[in-house]
Design a protein around this motif. Structure first.
Motif: not given
Length: 362
Positions: A115-124, A180-187, A236-239, A268-270
């Motif tokens: 589940v996610a805020p929106s039905a958007i998948k990114q390569p991961d 890029g986990y759930l709370l971050d995805q909502f923000m 966790g984000f492409k953009e 300082n990661i990724g």
């Protein structure tokens, strides 16, 4: 300042050196139950002022990595008691990181469509089961957008997980709002394109994280609650999300009156942007309460951040993999055991090798 005590409502920390949360995937199966091996691992590192135990899913659907410990069953609670008892016997303090990965999962791990805020998948990719029965990196599944009922249930899951953590003996909890986990995805707008009250404006994108924080505060007390954020990290984000810094500042303004245990910045990661002095000063001006920073710190850079007053606590991740006695090594200016290619091979899964067999200085 590294070795000075730091007062927290849940008890004074012996020093300002924190062991950062790190997934190690060493649970007992079936059931993803914390075990004696994990208790030994954390006990070895209990000289840290504070340990933040690894990311721990709050429910089955919150899972994104196989073999990670849960905190949503009585078995989990009893298993974690072994760790908290072991750490407390050494005079240490330990928080549990509460984790919901959102879309960063796979149906074979979560047991259902992520589940996610929106039905958007990114390569991961995440750590999950392979066709041959072993474990390795697998591509994430397409998520479905959360309904309002899902949101209410997830908030309740965070609350129950926090209560379970306290029952298990933890000194507090850290909500995982980073990477890029759930709370971050909502923000972030790039992952949250909802048209209801949980999407759109900056304040709307903060609605769910704030509801979770307030609910957990009410359940166990804000002084036992912390949150991890990573506005400078694109994991966790492409953009790139153009306003995540502004959203974070808006969040901090609303967190300041709550007087949480601390706010933890992962850096300082990724794919990351380096923090500037002006960024750190603005964060300090907005948020006068305890601030923690993690991200490839050295003893020297950590000390500098403390001396400048930008942070109150400094967290170390990979150095703690290979140096269970990190505090003592820093005190004696000893060389650290390097986190090398061999250490990386034993990060996830396995047994005591590469986990509890790193020697402390004697």
């Amino acid at each position: 300042m590294l070795f000075s005590e730091f007062p927290m409502a849940s008890g004074t920390l012996a020093n300002r050196i924190v062991m950062a949360p790190m997934t190690r995937s060493r649970t007992t199966q079936p059931g993803d139950v914390p075990n004696d091996l994990m208790a030994n691992y954390y006990q070895q590192r209990a000289s840290a002022g504070l340990i933040i135990a690894e990311g721990t899913p709050i429910s089955a659907v919150a899972r994104g990595y196989s073999l990670t410990p849960g905190i949503y069953s009585q078995q989990h609670i009893e298993g974690w008691k072994k760790t908290t008892t072991a750490v407390h016997k050494q005079g240490g303090k330990i928080f549990l990181q509460l984790w919901h990965v959102g879309r960063r999962s796979h149906t074979d791990i979560a047991g259902q469509q992520p589940v996610a805020p929106s039905a958007i998948k990114q390569p991961d990719q995440v750590y999950g089961p392979l066709a041959d029965g072993s474990f390795g990196m697998v591509e994430t599944s397409i998520p479905r957008a959360m309904t309002n009922e899902d949101i209410e249930q997830t908030t309740a899951d965070f609350v129950q997980a926090a209560r379970n953590a306290i029952e298990a003996g933890f000194d507090g909890v850290e909500l995982h709002g980073a990477h890029g986990y759930l709370l971050d995805q909502f923000m972030r707008f790039v992952s949250n394109q909802r048209q209801d009250e949980y999407g759109g404006s900056q304040q709307n994108r903060l609605r769910f994280p704030l509801e979770v924080i307030n609910a957990v505060n009410d359940a166990i007390g804000a002084d036992k609650v912390a949150i991890r954020l990573s506005p400078l990290v694109g994991e966790g984000f492409k953009e790139v999300d153009s306003d995540i810094i502004e959203v974070t500042e808006l969040l901090l303004k609303q967190l300041a009156p709550m007087k949480l245990a601390y706010v933890h910045f992962s850096e300082n990661i990724g794919d990351y942007t380096e923090a500037t002095d002006s960024f750190r000063q603005k964060i300090r001006d907005i948020y006068p309460n305890p601030i923690m920073v993690a991200g490839k710190l050295t003893q020297q850079s950590a000390q500098a951040l403390l001396e400048k007053g930008y942070v109150d606590l400094v967290a170390f991740g990979t150095p703690y993999v290979t140096n269970p006695d990190l505090v003592q090594r820093f005190k004696q200016n000893m060389a650290l055991t390097e986190f090398d290619a061999d250490a990386r091979l034993t990060l996830y899964g396995g047994d005591a090798e590469g986990y509890t067999d790193y020697a402390a200085h004697t």
